[in-house]
Scaffold this active site. Structure first.
Site, PDB file in Angstrom:
ATOM      1  N   GLU A 134       0.721  -1.259   0.011  1.00 61.40           N
ATOM      2  CA  GLU A 134      -0.100   0.121  -0.062  1.00 61.40           C
ATOM      3  C   GLU A 134       0.925   1.189   0.112  1.00 61.40           C
ATOM      4  O   GLU A 134       0.530   2.105  -0.658  1.00 61.40           O
ATOM      5  CB  GLU A 134      -0.792   0.130   1.147  1.00 61.40           C
ATOM      6  CG  GLU A 134      -2.168  -1.015   1.119  1.00 61.40           C
ATOM      7  CD  GLU A 134      -2.021  -2.245   1.431  1.00 61.40           C
ATOM      8  OE1 GLU A 134      -0.733  -2.629   2.031  1.00 61.40           O
ATOM      9  OE2 GLU A 134      -2.977  -3.001   1.228  1.00 61.40           O
ATOM     10  N   HIS A 170     -10.327  -4.863  10.746  1.00 62.47           N
ATOM     11  CA  HIS A 170     -10.990  -4.797   9.543  1.00 62.47           C
ATOM     12  C   HIS A 170     -12.334  -4.053   9.769  1.00 62.47           C
ATOM     13  O   HIS A 170     -13.150  -3.806   8.657  1.00 62.47           O
ATOM     14  CB  HIS A 170     -11.207  -6.080   8.655  1.00 62.47           C
ATOM     15  CG  HIS A 170     -10.011  -6.599   8.140  1.00 62.47           C
ATOM     16  ND1 HIS A 170      -9.217  -7.236   9.049  1.00 62.47           N
ATOM     17  CD2 HIS A 170      -9.842  -6.906   7.077  1.00 62.47           C
ATOM     18  CE1 HIS A 170      -8.299  -7.642   8.183  1.00 62.47           C
ATOM     19  NE2 HIS A 170      -8.680  -7.459   6.965  1.00 62.47           N
TER      20      HIS A 170
END
Lengths: 329, 455
Positions: free
Chosen positions: B189, B258
Site C-alpha cells: 500500500e 477490519h
C-alpha cells in the site's frame, strides 16, 4: 564492487570541466552562506547542507535532457541549484519570504519547481522514492522517453517503501534512476550500525534491478555512470540503481554536533577526496586553466551568492492573507 | 438419515445469493469435496462444495433462482435406500425462494430501493427519468464514464483488474480499458500509493482503490504528507489530482482490524477533500466529481451499502458538487444529521419517530470536507434540536465538531444539548452479539431524539 575510477581525462573538454567547477562551487558557496544566515537567525527550523556531496548532483544533471524529472529528500538545495533553479528564489525560501519558490510556505525542506521539473524537497525519509517512481510511471504512460532521478540517502535506503518501489519499478519497467547518496551516516548512525549489507545497490539485484557503486566524489565518474543508467532507462529497460559513495562535511542538520565521527575522518575526506579540488587540479594540472581563470569564477559565484542573500533578506515576509491560499488547487 | 444442504454464506456481508448452476442432478452419488453448485454472491461467483457424502435425493431450489436467503435448504442428500420423505421437512423454505430469473449471470442481489421522501433533489432537473441501480454499479459507472472522457484517468490497486475487484466495483473495466489503465498492484500500500501520487504530479489522474481503508493506514503518510500538503508547501505549484477510494467502516464479523470508520480522521486534514456517500446517485455523482477535482479526494465507501439499490438519474452525465448536504426528509421537531451508512439508521429512526408523532428532518452531509454547515445550521435554527449519527468512535467524531459549531453559531436556538450517536468506544469485537452492541443502531437514534425532545 570497488569504486569506479574516473574515465580517461582526454574525453573531457575544458568547457565541461569549467561547468562542473562552476556548478559545484555555486552549491558550496551557497550552502556556506545558508549556514551563515542560519547562524544569524534569518533561516529557521531544519536546514540540511549539501557541502561535500556536490559532485553527485552536478555529474548526474550533466546527463539529463529537457523533461527529465528529479525528486529528493530534505537535503535539497544542491539539487535545485544544479537543475537550474534561481539561487535567489531558493535562498528567499530558506528565509521564509514571499520571493521564495514556495512563497515562503515550504521552507528548506519543501521546495518545488514545475518549470525545472524539480518535484521536491521531501521531509519524510524515503517518501520521495515511490513518488519518483510515480513520476516515471506518468512518463511511461504518456509514451515519452524521459527519465526521473529519485535521490535518497543511505538512511532512507532502509525504509520499507523503497523496496516496495523497487519491486513495482522493475515489474512495470519504470524509467526511474534510484540514486543512493551514500554519505555513510543516517543522521548519527553509521551504515555499519544500521545494516549488515555490504553494498546498498546490491539489494536491488534481488528485484532484478541492475546497479553499481560509484565514486561520488569524482564528478566525471558520476557522469559516466549516469550516462549508462540514463541509456538503460531511456531504452525502456526499466530502473537502474546508482550508489554514490560520497561524504557530507557538515552535520546532518545545523543543530548536529557530529560527535559520531572524528574530526580526523572529516579532514581526511576534505584533503584527499574533495570533489571541487579534484576538478580544480584537473584544470590547472593539465594547463587548461590558470589560477587567475578560476579566481574569476570564484568571484562570479561569490557575487551570485551574495546577491541571493541580499534578495532573501530584502524580500518581504508573505502577506498574512497567504495563510489561507494554496490549500486547494 | 437424510441431510439438508443449506444455502451458504460466502462472504462476511452475504445475506442472500443466486443459485446460478447445479453441477449435480438427482440420483448422483456425491463425495465430500465435490462441487455441488455455482453460487453467485454480490461479489463473485463461487463454487460450493459438498461436506457430507450421499446421494442427491432432491434439489429444492431450481437453477437460476435469485434472492435465495442464506441457510435456506437447497438440496437433500440421502443414504443408499433412503427416500427424500425421510428427510427433515424442507418444503417450507422452498416457497421463500424467488422464482428463477431469466439471466442469472447478470443478476446482482439487492435490497429493495430506498424510497426518497424528500422534496425533489436540486442535483438534477425535475422530471429526470430515474433507473434503479446498486451503489456498486453506480461507482463502476462513474469510473467507466470518467475513464472514457479523460485518457489520463487510470485505476490502480489490489485485485482491480484480472480478479475484477475484491468487491466487484471494477468489474469489466480491465476488458474495456486494458492493463495500462487498470493496474493490478502487489500488496504494497505505501509503495503504490506513493507511486500514484507521483503519477498525479506527473500529469495523470489516478484512482487508487484500497481494498478497504483499514489497509490505507499503511499508506496514510502519502495521503497526508505527500498528497494533501504539497500544493500548499509548493506555493500552489503542485496540485495533486487523485482519488483514494474503497470500503470504509465495519462490514460484518471481521473484527477490530477490519472494522473502523476513518471519516473523522481524514476530515481533519486541510488539503484533502473527503466524501462519504450513502445513496447510489450520490456515489455516482460525487465520484465523478472527485475524479474531476484537481485535489486529493478521500472517497469513503461502505461494503454493506455496495449491494443496496437506489434510484439514480438516467442522465448521460451528471455530477454532484462537494460541500452540499442533501435533505432527505423535511421535519419540524428535530434535525438528524448523518452521512454514509449512518443514514440507514437516521432514516429508519425518522420513520419510527413519525409514527410516534415526532417530525424529524434528516440531513445527509455527503461530503465531510468541505462540510455544508449552512444547511445544518438552518435546520437546527428551525427545529431547535439536533442529533448526529455516525459509525465512528465517539472521541473526535464528526458529531463532536458539529456540536461545537452549532453551539458557537446557533446556541440561542437550541432547546436541548446536541447528542452524538456514534459507535462505542471499543475496538470492534468479533462475537455477533458484541458487534451489534458496538455499532450505532436505529434504537440509539430513536432514544437520542426522544431525549432531546424531552419525550
Amino acid at each position: 564492487m570497488a569504486a569506479k575510477k574516473a574515465p580517461e581525462k582526454s574525453n573531457v573538454s575544458k568547457e565541461e570541466l569549467l561547468k562542473f567547477y562552476r556548478e559545484m562551487l555555486l552549491i558550496r558557496r551557497f550552502e556556506e552562506k545558508a549556514g551563515q544566515l542560519y547562524g544569524m537567525g534569518l533561516i529557521g527550523g531544519f536546514c540540511h547542507l549539501y557541502i561535500g556531496q556536490e559532485a553527485v548532483v552536478v555529474g548526474l544533471e550533466a546527463t539529463t535532457k529537457d523533461g527529465d524529472k528529479r525528486i529528493t529528500s530534505y537535503r535539497d538545495h544542491g539539487h535545485m541549484l544544479a537543475c537550474g533553479m534561481d539561487a535567489k528564489g531558493v535562498m528567499a525560501e530558506l528565509t521564509g519570504r514571499e520571493g521564495g519558490y514556495s512563497k515562503g510556505k515550504g521552507g528548506s525542506m519543501h521546495m518545488f519547481s514545475r518549470e525545472k521539473h524539480f518535484y521536491g524537497g521531501h521531509g519524510i525519509v524515503g517518501a520521495q522514492v515511490p513518488l519518483g517512481a510515480g513520476l516515471a510511471l506518468a512518463d511511461k504512460y504518456k509514451g515519452n522517453d524521459n527519465v526521473t532521478f529519485a535521490y535518497f540517502g543511505d538512511g532512507a535506503a532502509n525504509q520499507g517503501q523503497v523496496y516496495e518501489t523497487y519491486n513495482m519499478a522493475e515489474l512495470w519497467a519504470l524509467p526511474v534512476i534510484f540514486v543512493i547518496e551514500n554519505n555513510h551516516y543516517a543522521m548519527g548512525t553509521s551504515q555499519a550500525r544500521s545494516t549488515k549489507s555490504e553494498t546498498l545497490f546490491g539489494r536491488g539485484l534481488a528485484y532484478g534491478i541492475p546497479g553499481e557503486q560509484v565514486d561520488g566524489m569524482d564528478v566525471l565518474a558520476v557522469k559516466a555512470a549516469g550516462e549508462k543508467a540514463v541509456a538503460h532507462c531511456r531504452a525502456g529497460k526499466g530502473p537502474y540503481i546508482l550508489e554514490m559513495m560520497t561524504y557530507r562535511y557538515r552535520g546532518h542538520s545545523m543543530s548536529d554536533p557530529a560527535k559520531y565521527r572524528t574530526r580526523e575522518e572529516v579532514q581526511k575526506m576534505k584533503d584527499e577526496k574533495d570533489a571541487i579540488e579534484h576538478v580544480r587540479d584537473l584544470l590547472i594540472g593539465s594547463g587548461l586553466s590558470s589560477e587567475e581563470d578560476l579566481k574569476a569564477i570564484d568571484r562570479e559565484i561569490k557575487d551570485i551568492v551574495n546577491e541571493s542573500a541580499e534578495f532573501a533578506k530584502a524580500s518581504p515576509e508573505p502577506a498574512l492573507s497567504e495563510l489561507w491560499t494554496d490549500i486547494y488547487a | 438419515m437424510a441431510t439438508e444442504v443449506l444455502m451458504p454464506a460466502l462472504s462476511p456481508t452475504m445475506e442472500e445469493g443466486t443459485l446460478a448452476k447445479w453441477l449435480v442432478k438427482e440420483g448422483d452419488v456425491v463425495k465430500s469435496g465435490q462441487i455441488l453448485a455455482e453460487i453467485e454472491t454480490d461479489k463473485a461467483t463461487m463454487e460450493f462444495e459438498a461436506v457430507d457424502e450421499g446421494i442427491v435425493g432432491k434439489i429444492l431450489i431450481a437453477e437460476g433462482s435469485a434472492g435465495v436467503k442464506v441457510n435456506t435448504p437447497i438440496l437433500v442428500l440421502v443414504e443408499d435406500g433412503e427416500t427424500v420423505s425421510d428427510a427433515p421437512k424442507a418444503a417450507a423454505p422452498v416457497a421463500e425462494a424467488a422464482a428463477p430469473v431469466a439471466a442469472p449471470a447478470a443478476a446482482t442481489p439487492a435490497a429493495a430501493p430506498v424510497a426518497v421522501v424528500s422534496r425533489a433533489s436540486a442535483d438534477w432537473p425535475e422530471g429526470t427519468p430515474m433507473k434503479t441501480m446498486t451503489v456498486r454499479e453506480a461507482l463502476r459507472e462513474a469510473m467507466a464514464e470518467e475513464m472514457r472522457a479523460n485518457p489520463n484517468v487510470m485505476l490502480m490497486g489490489e485485485e482491480v483488474g484480472e480478479y475484477q475487484g475484491a468487491y466487484k466495483i471494477s468489474q469489466g473495466l480491465l476488458e474495456e480499458f486494458g492493463p495500462k489503465r487498470i493496474v493490478d498492484t502487489p500488496i504494497t500500500e505505501i509503495g503504490f500509493t506513493g507511486i500514484a501520487v507521483g503519477a498525479a504530479w506527473g500529469g495523470l489522474n489516478p484512482i487508487v482503490e484500497f481494498m478497504t481503508f483499514n489497509f490505507a493506514m499503511q499508506a496514510i503518510d502519502h495521503i497526508l504528507n505527500s498528497a494533501a500538503k504539497t500544493n500548499y508547501m509548493s506555493g500552489g505549484q503542485l496540485g495533486c489530482p487523485i482519488v483514494f477510494r474503497g470500503a470504509n467502516g465495519a462490514a460484518a464479523r471481521v473484527g477490530a482490524q477490519h472494522s473502523q470508520d476513518f471519516a473523522a480522521w481524514y476530515a481533519a486534514i486541510p488539503g484533502l477533500k473527503v466524501v462519504m456517500p450513502y445513496s447510489a446517485a450520490d456515489a455516482k455523482g460525487l465520484l465523478k466529481q472527485a475524479i474531476r477535482d484537481p485535489n486529493p479526494v478521500v472517497f469513503l465507501e461502505n461494503e454493506i451499502l455496495y449491494g443496496r439499490s437506489f434510484e439514480v438519474p438516467a442522465l448521460e452525465d451528471f455530477t454532484i458538487p462537494f460541500g452540499k448536504a442533501r435533505i432527505w426528509r423535511e421535519g419540524t421537531d428535530v434535525t438528524i444529521v448523518s452521512f454514509g451508512i449512518g443514514m440507514t439508521y437516521a432514516l429508519e429512526a425518522a420513520d419510527q419517530l413519525a409514527k410516534e408523532g415526532i417530525s424529524a428532518e434528516v440531513i445527509d452531509l455527503r461530503t465531510l470536507r468541505p462540510l455544508d454547515y449552512d444547511t445544518v445550521l438552518a435546520s437546527v435554527m428551525k427545529t431547535n434540536r439536533c442529533v448526529t449519527v455516525e459509525e465512528g468512535f465517539p472521541v473526535g467524531a464528526i458529531g463532536n465538531h458539529l456540536s461545537a459549531v452549532i453551539m458557537e453559531r446557533a446556541f440561542d436556538y437550541l432547546d436541548a444539548p446536541v447528542i452524538n450517536c456514534t459507535g462505542k468506544d471499543v475496538p470492534m469485537p468479533y462475537a455477533a452479539n458484541l458487534e451489534k452492541l458496538a455499532l450505532v443502531t436505529t434504537a440509539d437514534v430513536v432514544a437520542a431524539v426522544k431525549s432531546v425532545c424531552y419525550r
